[in-house]
Scaffold this active site. Sequence first.
Site, PDB file in Angstrom:
ATOM      1  CD  GLU A  15      42.426   1.258  37.503  1.00 13.24           C
ATOM      2  OE1 GLU A  15      42.515   2.056  36.542  1.00 13.24           O
ATOM      3  OE2 GLU A  15      43.332   0.495  37.857  1.00 13.24           O
ATOM      4  CE  LYS A  41      39.850 -12.239  28.606  1.00 12.05           C
ATOM      5  NZ  LYS A  41      41.239 -11.974  28.142  1.00 12.05           N
ATOM      6  CD  GLU A  61      44.836   5.275  29.307  1.00 13.36           C
ATOM      7  OE1 GLU A  61      43.890   4.662  28.784  1.00 13.36           O
ATOM      8  OE2 GLU A  61      45.230   5.085  30.468  1.00 13.36           O
ATOM      9  CB  CYS A 113      45.608   3.106  34.300  1.00 12.68           C
ATOM     10  SG  CYS A 113      45.781   2.192  35.821  1.00 12.68           S
TER      11      CYS A 113
HETATM   12  P1  ADP Z   1      44.277  -3.189  27.526  1.00 18.42           P
HETATM   13  O1  ADP Z   1      44.448  -2.494  26.210  1.00 18.42           O
HETATM   14  O2  ADP Z   1      44.817  -2.468  28.695  1.00 18.42           O
HETATM   15  O3  ADP Z   1      44.568  -4.653  27.474  1.00 18.42           O
HETATM   16  P2  ADP Z   1      41.596  -3.925  27.201  1.00 18.42           P
HETATM   17  O4  ADP Z   1      40.415  -3.234  27.732  1.00 18.42           O
HETATM   18  O5  ADP Z   1      41.716  -4.114  25.736  1.00 18.42           O
HETATM   19  O6  ADP Z   1      42.775  -3.104  27.807  1.00 18.42           O
HETATM   20  O7  ADP Z   1      41.775  -5.361  27.829  1.00 18.42           O
HETATM   21  C1  ADP Z   1      41.722  -5.629  29.193  1.00 18.42           C
HETATM   22  C2  ADP Z   1      41.138  -6.998  29.386  1.00 18.42           C
HETATM   23  O8  ADP Z   1      39.797  -7.000  28.936  1.00 18.42           O
HETATM   24  C3  ADP Z   1      41.837  -8.116  28.608  1.00 18.42           C
HETATM   25  O9  ADP Z   1      41.843  -9.278  29.426  1.00 18.42           O
HETATM   26  C4  ADP Z   1      40.936  -8.298  27.405  1.00 18.42           C
HETATM   27  O10 ADP Z   1      40.993  -9.583  26.832  1.00 18.42           O
HETATM   28  C5  ADP Z   1      39.574  -8.068  28.028  1.00 18.42           C
HETATM   29  N1  ADP Z   1      38.531  -7.660  27.088  1.00 18.42           N
HETATM   30  C6  ADP Z   1      38.656  -6.901  25.964  1.00 18.42           C
HETATM   31  N2  ADP Z   1      37.455  -6.746  25.364  1.00 18.42           N
HETATM   32  C7  ADP Z   1      36.544  -7.401  26.121  1.00 18.42           C
HETATM   33  C8  ADP Z   1      35.132  -7.610  26.022  1.00 18.42           C
HETATM   34  N3  ADP Z   1      34.415  -7.099  25.026  1.00 18.42           N
HETATM   35  N4  ADP Z   1      34.533  -8.336  26.986  1.00 18.42           N
HETATM   36  C9  ADP Z   1      35.243  -8.840  28.021  1.00 18.42           C
HETATM   37  N5  ADP Z   1      36.562  -8.698  28.159  1.00 18.42           N
HETATM   38  C10 ADP Z   1      37.224  -7.984  27.229  1.00 18.42           C
END
Ligand code: ADP
Length: 491
Positions: free
Chosen positions: A258, A182, A394, A292
Amino acid sequence: MKQTLTKVREIKLFINGEYVESSENKTFTVKNPATQEVIATVHEATKADVDRACRAARAAFESGPWRMMPVSERSAKIRRMAEIMMERREEIARMEALDVGKPYPIAYEREIPRAAYNLTFFADFMEQQGGETFPMDEEYLNYTRYEPVGVAALITPWNLPLMLTTWKLGPCLAAGNTAVIKPAEHTPMTVSLLGEIAKEAGIPDGVVNVIQGFGANSAGAYMTTHPDVDMVSFTGETTTGKTIMKSAADSLKRVSFELGGKAANIVFEDANLEKAVPTSITAAFMNSGQVCLAGSRILVQRSILDAFVEKFKEAANALKVGDPQDSKTNMGPLVSDEHYQKVSSYLEIAKEEGATLVAGGKRPELPGYLKDGYYLEPTIYVQENPQARICQEEIFGPVVTIIPFDTEEEALEIANDTEYGLNAVVWTDNLQRAHRISHHVRAGTIWVNCWFVRDLRAPFGGMKKSGIGREGGKFSLEFFTESKNICIALK
Ligand code: ADP
Protein backbone atom coordinates in the site's frame (compact mmCIF):
# COMPACT_ATOMS: atom_id res chain seq x y z
CA MET A 1 -0.63 21.95 28.63
CA LYS A 2 3.02 21.05 28.56
CA GLN A 3 3.93 17.41 28.13
CA THR A 4 6.60 16.85 30.74
CA LEU A 5 8.51 13.68 30.36
CA THR A 6 9.08 11.61 33.40
CA LYS A 7 11.50 9.31 31.67
CA VAL A 8 13.14 8.48 28.39
CA ARG A 9 11.79 5.09 27.40
CA GLU A 10 14.14 2.26 26.49
CA ILE A 11 12.75 0.20 23.64
CA LYS A 12 14.15 -3.27 23.09
CA LEU A 13 13.59 -5.91 20.43
CA PHE A 14 11.08 -8.67 21.07
CA ILE A 15 12.38 -11.97 19.71
CA ASN A 16 11.11 -15.46 20.44
CA GLY A 17 8.99 -14.40 23.39
CA GLU A 18 11.39 -12.08 25.18
CA TYR A 19 12.78 -8.59 25.16
CA VAL A 20 16.40 -8.54 24.02
CA GLU A 21 18.99 -5.86 23.42
CA SER A 22 20.69 -5.13 20.13
CA SER A 23 23.44 -7.74 19.74
CA GLU A 24 26.00 -5.01 19.05
CA ASN A 25 24.53 -2.64 21.61
CA LYS A 26 23.54 -0.25 18.83
CA THR A 27 20.87 2.28 19.76
CA PHE A 28 19.23 5.33 18.23
CA THR A 29 17.06 8.02 19.75
CA VAL A 30 13.56 9.23 18.98
CA LYS A 31 12.36 12.79 19.57
CA ASN A 32 8.99 14.27 20.43
CA PRO A 33 8.16 16.14 17.20
CA ALA A 34 6.34 18.85 19.17
CA THR A 35 9.41 19.82 21.21
CA GLN A 36 12.47 17.88 20.00
CA GLU A 37 12.89 16.38 23.47
CA VAL A 38 14.39 12.89 23.35
CA ILE A 39 11.62 10.47 24.31
CA ALA A 40 13.13 7.06 23.62
CA THR A 41 16.34 5.16 23.19
CA VAL A 42 15.76 2.33 20.75
CA HIS A 43 17.78 -0.84 20.31
CA GLU A 44 18.63 -1.19 16.65
CA ALA A 45 18.38 -4.68 15.19
CA THR A 46 21.61 -5.78 13.55
CA LYS A 47 21.74 -8.28 10.72
CA ALA A 48 22.27 -11.00 13.34
CA ASP A 49 19.21 -9.83 15.29
CA VAL A 50 17.03 -9.82 12.18
CA ASP A 51 18.31 -13.30 11.43
CA ARG A 52 17.42 -14.43 14.94
CA ALA A 53 13.91 -12.98 14.67
CA CYS A 54 13.27 -14.54 11.25
CA ARG A 55 14.58 -17.92 12.38
CA ALA A 56 12.42 -17.77 15.51
CA ALA A 57 9.37 -17.01 13.35
CA ARG A 58 10.28 -19.88 11.00
CA ALA A 59 10.72 -22.35 13.86
CA ALA A 60 7.44 -21.25 15.44
CA PHE A 61 5.72 -21.73 12.12
CA GLU A 62 7.19 -25.12 11.23
CA SER A 63 7.10 -26.92 14.52
CA GLY A 64 4.93 -24.81 16.71
CA PRO A 65 1.33 -25.32 17.64
CA TRP A 66 0.16 -22.01 16.15
CA ARG A 67 -0.71 -23.09 12.61
CA MET A 68 -2.14 -26.42 13.81
CA MET A 69 -4.30 -24.88 16.50
CA PRO A 70 -8.10 -25.06 15.98
CA VAL A 71 -9.21 -21.78 14.45
CA SER A 72 -11.52 -21.03 17.36
CA GLU A 73 -8.63 -21.29 19.82
CA ARG A 74 -6.32 -19.18 17.67
CA SER A 75 -9.00 -16.55 17.18
CA ALA A 76 -9.70 -16.41 20.92
CA LYS A 77 -6.05 -15.56 21.59
CA ILE A 78 -6.07 -12.85 18.92
CA ARG A 79 -9.24 -11.39 20.45
CA ARG A 80 -7.49 -11.43 23.81
CA MET A 81 -4.68 -9.32 22.30
CA ALA A 82 -7.28 -6.76 21.28
CA GLU A 83 -8.76 -6.75 24.79
CA ILE A 84 -5.36 -6.11 26.35
CA MET A 85 -4.83 -3.24 23.95
CA MET A 86 -8.12 -1.72 25.03
CA GLU A 87 -7.27 -2.25 28.69
CA ARG A 88 -4.08 -0.26 28.03
CA ARG A 89 -5.85 2.17 25.71
CA GLU A 90 -4.96 5.39 27.47
CA GLU A 91 -1.28 4.54 27.88
CA ILE A 92 -1.03 3.39 24.25
CA ALA A 93 -2.86 6.46 22.92
CA ARG A 94 -0.55 8.74 24.94
CA MET A 95 2.46 7.00 23.43
CA GLU A 96 1.11 7.28 19.89
CA ALA A 97 0.39 11.00 20.37
CA LEU A 98 3.86 11.57 21.80
CA ASP A 99 5.70 9.61 19.13
CA VAL A 100 3.83 10.77 16.01
CA GLY A 101 2.75 14.21 17.23
CA LYS A 102 -0.91 13.48 16.55
CA PRO A 103 -3.66 14.90 18.75
CA TYR A 104 -4.27 12.58 21.69
CA PRO A 105 -8.09 12.47 21.27
CA ILE A 106 -7.70 11.10 17.75
CA ALA A 107 -5.38 8.37 18.99
CA TYR A 108 -7.65 7.59 21.93
CA GLU A 109 -11.04 7.87 20.22
CA ARG A 110 -10.25 6.44 16.82
CA GLU A 111 -6.92 4.82 16.22
CA ILE A 112 -6.35 2.61 19.24
CA PRO A 113 -9.92 1.19 19.20
CA ARG A 114 -9.54 0.62 15.47
CA ALA A 115 -6.15 -1.05 15.99
CA ALA A 116 -7.86 -3.43 18.44
CA TYR A 117 -10.81 -3.94 16.09
CA ASN A 118 -8.42 -4.90 13.27
CA LEU A 119 -7.51 -7.92 15.40
CA THR A 120 -11.02 -8.90 16.54
CA PHE A 121 -12.40 -8.39 13.05
CA PHE A 122 -9.97 -10.87 11.48
CA ALA A 123 -10.24 -13.31 14.39
CA ASP A 124 -14.02 -13.39 13.88
CA PHE A 125 -13.78 -13.34 10.09
CA MET A 126 -11.44 -16.34 10.01
CA GLU A 127 -13.91 -18.39 12.03
CA GLN A 128 -16.51 -17.86 9.31
CA GLN A 129 -14.36 -19.09 6.45
CA GLY A 130 -14.99 -22.30 4.54
CA GLY A 131 -13.65 -23.75 1.31
CA GLU A 132 -14.98 -24.88 -2.05
CA THR A 133 -15.81 -28.27 -3.53
CA PHE A 134 -15.55 -29.04 -7.23
CA PRO A 135 -17.12 -32.40 -7.96
CA MET A 136 -15.95 -34.01 -11.27
CA ASP A 137 -18.87 -36.19 -12.33
CA GLU A 138 -19.13 -39.14 -9.99
CA GLU A 139 -15.46 -40.07 -10.20
CA TYR A 140 -13.47 -37.44 -8.39
CA LEU A 141 -14.06 -34.81 -5.78
CA ASN A 142 -11.90 -31.69 -5.45
CA TYR A 143 -11.93 -29.60 -2.36
CA THR A 144 -9.89 -26.62 -1.23
CA ARG A 145 -8.05 -25.80 1.93
CA TYR A 146 -6.70 -22.40 2.85
CA GLU A 147 -3.41 -22.90 4.64
CA PRO A 148 -1.00 -20.39 6.13
CA VAL A 149 1.93 -19.32 3.96
CA GLY A 150 4.68 -19.13 6.59
CA VAL A 151 6.67 -16.17 7.88
CA ALA A 152 5.49 -12.64 7.11
CA ALA A 153 7.61 -9.51 7.26
CA LEU A 154 5.28 -6.66 8.22
CA ILE A 155 6.87 -3.28 7.54
CA THR A 156 4.89 -0.21 8.48
CA PRO A 157 5.18 3.59 8.31
CA TRP A 158 5.11 6.30 10.99
CA ASN A 159 1.80 8.03 10.32
CA LEU A 160 -0.60 5.49 11.90
CA PRO A 161 1.82 3.06 13.50
CA LEU A 162 -0.34 0.72 15.55
CA MET A 163 -3.43 0.89 13.37
CA LEU A 164 -1.57 0.03 10.17
CA THR A 165 0.46 -2.72 11.84
CA THR A 166 -2.56 -4.54 13.29
CA TRP A 167 -4.31 -4.17 9.93
CA LYS A 168 -1.63 -6.59 8.70
CA LEU A 169 -1.05 -8.58 11.87
CA GLY A 170 -4.77 -9.48 12.27
CA PRO A 171 -5.14 -11.48 9.05
CA CYS A 172 -1.54 -12.73 9.25
CA LEU A 173 -2.10 -14.38 12.64
CA ALA A 174 -5.72 -15.39 12.05
CA ALA A 175 -4.60 -17.44 9.05
CA GLY A 176 -1.93 -19.19 11.13
CA ASN A 177 1.22 -17.42 9.94
CA THR A 178 4.02 -16.08 12.10
CA ALA A 179 5.38 -12.53 11.90
CA VAL A 180 8.43 -10.36 12.11
CA ILE A 181 7.28 -6.77 12.47
CA LYS A 182 9.25 -3.58 11.92
CA PRO A 183 7.71 -0.20 12.68
CA ALA A 184 9.19 2.97 11.22
CA GLU A 185 12.32 4.29 12.90
CA HIS A 186 10.57 7.56 13.86
CA THR A 187 7.71 5.86 15.74
CA PRO A 188 8.73 2.62 17.45
CA MET A 189 6.73 2.95 20.68
CA THR A 190 3.28 1.44 20.32
CA VAL A 191 4.27 -1.32 17.90
CA SER A 192 7.07 -2.35 20.27
CA LEU A 193 4.34 -3.55 22.68
CA LEU A 194 2.83 -6.09 20.29
CA GLY A 195 5.21 -8.88 21.27
CA GLU A 196 4.50 -8.62 24.98
CA ILE A 197 0.76 -8.24 24.35
CA ALA A 198 0.78 -11.37 22.18
CA LYS A 199 2.64 -13.27 24.88
CA GLU A 200 0.22 -12.14 27.56
CA ALA A 201 -2.65 -13.26 25.32
CA GLY A 202 -1.18 -16.77 25.25
CA ILE A 203 0.20 -16.69 21.74
CA PRO A 204 3.23 -18.99 21.57
CA ASP A 205 6.77 -17.61 21.59
CA GLY A 206 8.22 -16.85 18.17
CA VAL A 207 4.84 -16.16 16.54
CA VAL A 208 5.04 -12.37 17.00
CA ASN A 209 8.53 -10.84 16.85
CA VAL A 210 9.15 -7.10 16.77
CA ILE A 211 12.41 -5.62 15.63
CA GLN A 212 13.49 -2.00 15.41
CA GLY A 213 15.67 -0.17 12.96
CA PHE A 214 15.91 1.67 9.68
CA GLY A 215 15.04 0.71 6.11
CA ALA A 216 17.74 0.69 3.44
CA ASN A 217 20.96 -1.17 4.40
CA SER A 218 19.39 -1.85 7.77
CA ALA A 219 16.78 -3.99 9.49
CA GLY A 220 14.10 -3.39 6.84
CA ALA A 221 16.32 -4.46 3.97
CA TYR A 222 17.59 -7.52 5.89
CA MET A 223 13.99 -8.66 6.41
CA THR A 224 13.09 -8.38 2.74
CA THR A 225 16.01 -10.57 1.67
CA HIS A 226 15.95 -13.10 4.51
CA PRO A 227 15.50 -16.68 3.26
CA ASP A 228 13.09 -17.56 6.07
CA VAL A 229 10.65 -14.82 5.12
CA ASP A 230 7.93 -15.95 2.69
CA MET A 231 6.05 -12.70 2.19
CA VAL A 232 6.33 -8.98 2.73
CA SER A 233 3.37 -6.79 3.55
CA PHE A 234 4.45 -3.17 3.34
CA THR A 235 2.84 0.24 3.69
CA GLY A 236 4.95 3.27 2.85
CA GLU A 237 6.35 5.30 0.01
CA THR A 238 6.14 4.22 -3.62
CA THR A 239 9.93 4.44 -4.06
CA THR A 240 10.43 2.16 -1.05
CA GLY A 241 7.94 -0.30 -2.54
CA LYS A 242 10.03 -0.49 -5.70
CA THR A 243 13.18 -1.19 -3.68
CA ILE A 244 11.49 -3.85 -1.58
CA MET A 245 10.06 -5.57 -4.65
CA LYS A 246 13.53 -5.84 -6.13
CA SER A 247 15.12 -7.19 -2.98
CA ALA A 248 12.26 -9.65 -2.42
CA ALA A 249 12.54 -10.97 -5.97
CA ASP A 250 15.58 -13.19 -5.50
CA SER A 251 13.82 -15.35 -2.95
CA LEU A 252 10.44 -15.01 -4.73
CA LYS A 253 8.60 -13.60 -1.75
CA ARG A 254 5.01 -12.61 -2.30
CA VAL A 255 4.41 -8.91 -1.78
CA SER A 256 1.47 -6.76 -0.79
CA PHE A 257 2.02 -3.02 -1.03
CA GLU A 258 0.00 0.00 0.00
CA LEU A 259 1.94 2.98 -1.32
CA GLY A 260 1.57 6.68 -1.97
CA GLY A 261 -1.47 8.67 -3.02
CA LYS A 262 -2.55 12.04 -4.37
CA ALA A 263 -6.29 11.79 -4.07
CA ALA A 264 -8.58 14.00 -6.07
CA ASN A 265 -11.36 15.43 -3.93
CA ILE A 266 -13.86 16.57 -6.58
CA VAL A 267 -16.45 19.15 -5.57
CA PHE A 268 -19.23 19.71 -8.13
CA GLU A 269 -21.46 22.77 -8.16
CA ASP A 270 -24.44 20.76 -6.89
CA ALA A 271 -22.50 19.55 -3.81
CA ASN A 272 -23.75 20.22 -0.33
CA LEU A 273 -20.98 22.54 0.88
CA GLU A 274 -22.18 22.26 4.48
CA LYS A 275 -20.85 18.71 4.35
CA ALA A 276 -18.19 19.00 1.66
CA VAL A 277 -16.21 21.75 3.39
CA PRO A 278 -15.75 20.24 6.88
CA THR A 279 -15.07 16.76 5.52
CA SER A 280 -12.59 18.15 2.98
CA ILE A 281 -10.87 19.97 5.87
CA THR A 282 -10.50 16.68 7.73
CA ALA A 283 -9.37 14.93 4.56
CA ALA A 284 -6.73 17.59 4.00
CA PHE A 285 -5.40 18.21 7.50
CA MET A 286 -6.04 15.14 9.65
CA ASN A 287 -2.75 13.92 11.11
CA SER A 288 -1.19 17.10 9.65
CA GLY A 289 -1.95 15.77 6.17
CA GLN A 290 0.31 12.79 6.80
CA VAL A 291 -2.20 10.26 5.51
CA CYS A 292 -1.86 8.38 2.23
CA LEU A 293 -5.63 8.85 1.70
CA ALA A 294 -5.47 12.62 2.20
CA GLY A 295 -7.67 14.59 -0.17
CA SER A 296 -4.75 16.75 -1.21
CA ARG A 297 -5.96 17.84 -4.64
CA ILE A 298 -9.29 19.58 -4.30
CA LEU A 299 -10.91 19.92 -7.71
CA VAL A 300 -13.62 22.58 -7.52
CA GLN A 301 -16.13 23.49 -10.24
CA ARG A 302 -15.47 27.07 -11.24
CA SER A 303 -19.03 28.29 -10.64
CA ILE A 304 -18.62 27.64 -6.89
CA LEU A 305 -14.89 28.31 -6.65
CA ASP A 306 -15.08 31.59 -4.72
CA ALA A 307 -17.70 30.32 -2.29
CA PHE A 308 -15.77 27.12 -1.67
CA VAL A 309 -12.41 28.84 -1.23
CA GLU A 310 -13.90 31.31 1.24
CA LYS A 311 -15.55 28.65 3.42
CA PHE A 312 -12.58 26.30 3.19
CA LYS A 313 -10.12 29.01 4.15
CA GLU A 314 -12.24 30.05 7.10
CA ALA A 315 -12.48 26.48 8.36
CA ALA A 316 -8.72 25.89 7.90
CA ASN A 317 -7.87 29.06 9.80
CA ALA A 318 -10.14 27.93 12.63
CA LEU A 319 -8.13 24.73 13.20
CA LYS A 320 -6.23 24.82 16.45
CA VAL A 321 -2.61 23.91 15.87
CA GLY A 322 -0.76 23.03 19.04
CA ASP A 323 0.39 20.50 21.61
CA PRO A 324 -0.70 16.97 20.61
CA GLN A 325 -1.32 16.11 24.27
CA ASP A 326 -3.83 18.97 24.62
CA SER A 327 -7.36 17.71 24.01
CA LYS A 328 -8.35 20.94 22.22
CA THR A 329 -5.66 20.57 19.55
CA ASN A 330 -6.84 19.78 16.03
CA MET A 331 -3.45 19.55 14.37
CA GLY A 332 -0.01 18.72 15.71
CA PRO A 333 3.45 19.01 14.17
CA LEU A 334 5.01 17.04 11.33
CA VAL A 335 6.77 13.88 12.36
CA SER A 336 10.46 14.75 11.97
CA ASP A 337 12.93 17.40 10.96
CA GLU A 338 13.70 15.61 7.70
CA HIS A 339 10.01 15.42 6.83
CA TYR A 340 9.44 19.04 7.88
CA GLN A 341 12.20 20.12 5.48
CA LYS A 342 10.65 18.08 2.68
CA VAL A 343 7.15 19.48 3.20
CA SER A 344 8.45 23.03 3.60
CA SER A 345 10.36 22.79 0.33
CA TYR A 346 6.98 22.67 -1.44
CA LEU A 347 6.18 26.17 -0.18
CA GLU A 348 9.07 27.43 -2.27
CA ILE A 349 8.09 25.24 -5.22
CA ALA A 350 4.49 26.52 -5.05
CA LYS A 351 5.75 30.11 -5.15
CA GLU A 352 8.02 29.41 -8.13
CA GLU A 353 5.16 27.73 -9.96
CA GLY A 354 2.94 30.75 -9.48
CA ALA A 355 0.32 29.21 -7.19
CA THR A 356 -1.86 31.60 -5.19
CA LEU A 357 -1.45 31.25 -1.44
CA VAL A 358 -4.86 31.33 0.25
CA ALA A 359 -3.96 30.40 3.81
CA GLY A 360 -1.00 29.29 5.93
CA GLY A 361 2.42 28.89 4.36
CA LYS A 362 4.40 29.53 7.55
CA ARG A 363 5.05 28.39 11.10
CA PRO A 364 2.13 29.13 13.44
CA GLU A 365 2.45 31.29 16.55
CA LEU A 366 2.79 28.86 19.45
CA PRO A 367 3.67 28.88 23.14
CA GLY A 368 7.41 28.99 23.83
CA TYR A 369 7.81 25.35 24.85
CA LEU A 370 6.73 24.30 21.33
CA LYS A 371 9.23 26.58 19.61
CA ASP A 372 11.36 23.70 18.34
CA GLY A 373 8.42 21.61 17.10
CA TYR A 374 8.06 20.80 13.41
CA TYR A 375 4.96 22.94 12.95
CA LEU A 376 3.38 24.30 9.81
CA GLU A 377 0.05 26.10 9.48
CA PRO A 378 -2.73 24.48 7.43
CA THR A 379 -1.74 25.69 3.99
CA ILE A 380 -3.97 26.18 0.95
CA TYR A 381 -3.04 27.08 -2.61
CA VAL A 382 -5.07 27.65 -5.73
CA GLN A 383 -3.27 26.41 -8.81
CA GLU A 384 -4.80 26.51 -12.31
CA ASN A 385 -2.22 24.18 -13.80
CA PRO A 386 -2.86 20.54 -12.81
CA GLN A 387 0.63 19.67 -14.07
CA ALA A 388 2.29 21.81 -11.39
CA ARG A 389 4.44 19.81 -8.96
CA ILE A 390 2.21 20.64 -5.99
CA CYS A 391 -0.67 19.05 -7.92
CA GLN A 392 1.30 15.96 -8.90
CA GLU A 393 3.65 15.03 -6.05
CA GLU A 394 2.70 13.54 -2.73
CA ILE A 395 3.59 16.25 -0.18
CA PHE A 396 2.32 14.29 2.86
CA GLY A 397 1.83 17.41 4.94
CA PRO A 398 -0.78 20.07 5.71
CA VAL A 399 -0.58 21.53 2.20
CA VAL A 400 -3.51 21.27 -0.20
CA THR A 401 -4.07 22.58 -3.67
CA ILE A 402 -7.39 23.71 -5.07
CA ILE A 403 -7.62 23.17 -8.83
CA PRO A 404 -10.56 24.76 -10.67
CA PHE A 405 -12.40 22.90 -13.46
CA ASP A 406 -15.35 23.67 -15.73
CA THR A 407 -16.91 20.41 -16.90
CA GLU A 408 -17.31 16.86 -15.66
CA GLU A 409 -15.04 15.61 -18.45
CA GLU A 410 -12.34 18.01 -17.41
CA ALA A 411 -12.67 16.97 -13.74
CA LEU A 412 -12.25 13.35 -14.71
CA GLU A 413 -9.23 14.10 -16.84
CA ILE A 414 -7.51 16.03 -14.04
CA ALA A 415 -8.44 13.38 -11.45
CA ASN A 416 -6.85 10.64 -13.52
CA ASP A 417 -3.81 12.65 -14.54
CA THR A 418 -1.59 11.29 -11.78
CA GLU A 419 0.69 8.33 -11.31
CA TYR A 420 -1.21 7.42 -8.15
CA GLY A 421 -4.56 5.67 -7.77
CA LEU A 422 -5.26 4.99 -4.14
CA ASN A 423 -8.55 6.80 -3.58
CA ALA A 424 -10.75 9.69 -4.65
CA VAL A 425 -13.62 11.67 -3.17
CA VAL A 426 -16.67 12.97 -5.05
CA TRP A 427 -19.11 15.60 -3.81
CA THR A 428 -22.35 15.82 -5.76
CA ASP A 429 -26.10 15.46 -5.24
CA ASN A 430 -26.52 14.06 -8.74
CA LEU A 431 -26.86 10.29 -8.48
CA GLN A 432 -25.95 9.50 -12.09
CA ARG A 433 -22.90 11.69 -11.95
CA ALA A 434 -21.77 10.11 -8.68
CA HIS A 435 -21.81 6.69 -10.32
CA ARG A 436 -20.26 7.88 -13.60
CA ILE A 437 -17.33 9.52 -11.86
CA SER A 438 -16.89 6.59 -9.48
CA HIS A 439 -16.65 4.18 -12.39
CA HIS A 440 -14.15 6.22 -14.38
CA VAL A 441 -11.70 7.44 -11.75
CA ARG A 442 -8.79 5.00 -11.69
CA ALA A 443 -8.44 4.52 -7.94
CA GLY A 444 -8.95 1.67 -5.49
CA THR A 445 -11.53 3.42 -3.30
CA ILE A 446 -14.02 6.14 -4.22
CA TRP A 447 -15.83 7.91 -1.42
CA VAL A 448 -18.99 9.71 -2.51
CA ASN A 449 -20.12 12.47 -0.16
CA CYS A 450 -17.89 11.05 2.59
CA TRP A 451 -14.23 10.30 3.35
CA PHE A 452 -12.30 7.56 5.15
CA VAL A 453 -15.35 5.41 5.89
CA ARG A 454 -14.03 1.88 6.20
CA ASP A 455 -15.86 -1.42 6.21
CA LEU A 456 -13.11 -3.92 7.00
CA ARG A 457 -14.65 -6.49 4.65
CA ALA A 458 -14.18 -4.19 1.65
CA PRO A 459 -11.05 -4.23 -0.53
CA PHE A 460 -8.54 -1.52 0.26
CA GLY A 461 -5.53 -0.72 -1.86
CA GLY A 462 -4.27 1.19 -4.82
CA MET A 463 -4.21 1.15 -8.60
CA LYS A 464 -1.26 2.36 -10.66
CA LYS A 465 1.74 3.34 -8.49
CA SER A 466 -0.34 3.27 -5.30
CA GLY A 467 0.12 -0.38 -4.62
CA ILE A 468 -0.08 -4.06 -5.36
CA GLY A 469 -2.89 -6.20 -3.99
CA ARG A 470 -5.74 -5.40 -1.65
CA GLU A 471 -6.23 -5.64 2.08
CA GLY A 472 -9.51 -6.19 3.93
CA GLY A 473 -11.67 -9.26 4.63
CA LYS A 474 -11.16 -12.06 2.12
CA PHE A 475 -8.70 -9.90 0.17
CA SER A 476 -6.26 -9.95 3.09
CA LEU A 477 -6.76 -13.68 3.49
CA GLU A 478 -5.92 -14.24 -0.17
CA PHE A 479 -2.50 -12.79 0.55
CA PHE A 480 -1.94 -14.53 3.86
CA THR A 481 -3.06 -18.02 2.76
CA GLU A 482 -2.07 -20.66 0.25
CA SER A 483 -5.06 -22.21 -1.47
CA LYS A 484 -4.60 -25.94 -1.80
CA ASN A 485 -6.63 -28.29 -3.97
CA ILE A 486 -7.18 -31.88 -2.85
CA CYS A 487 -8.49 -34.31 -5.45
CA ILE A 488 -10.04 -37.58 -4.23
CA ALA A 489 -10.79 -40.52 -6.47
CA LEU A 490 -14.22 -41.74 -5.47
CA LYS A 491 -13.98 -45.09 -7.25
P1 ADP B 1 7.42 6.79 5.18
O1 ADP B 1 8.14 7.97 4.60
O2 ADP B 1 5.95 6.85 5.11
O3 ADP B 1 7.99 6.30 6.47
P2 ADP B 1 8.99 4.80 3.98
O4 ADP B 1 8.69 4.04 2.77
O5 ADP B 1 10.23 5.60 4.04
O6 ADP B 1 7.70 5.65 4.18
O7 ADP B 1 9.03 3.88 5.26
C1 ADP B 1 8.05 2.95 5.59
C2 ADP B 1 8.70 1.79 6.28
O8 ADP B 1 9.56 1.13 5.38
C3 ADP B 1 9.56 2.15 7.49
O9 ADP B 1 9.39 1.14 8.47
C4 ADP B 1 10.96 2.13 6.91
O10 ADP B 1 11.97 1.86 7.86
C5 ADP B 1 10.85 0.97 5.94
N1 ADP B 1 11.83 0.99 4.85
C6 ADP B 1 12.38 2.06 4.23
N2 ADP B 1 13.25 1.66 3.27
C7 ADP B 1 13.24 0.31 3.28
C8 ADP B 1 13.94 -0.69 2.52
N3 ADP B 1 14.80 -0.38 1.56
N4 ADP B 1 13.68 -1.99 2.80
C9 ADP B 1 12.78 -2.33 3.76
N5 ADP B 1 12.12 -1.44 4.51
C10 ADP B 1 12.34 -0.13 4.28
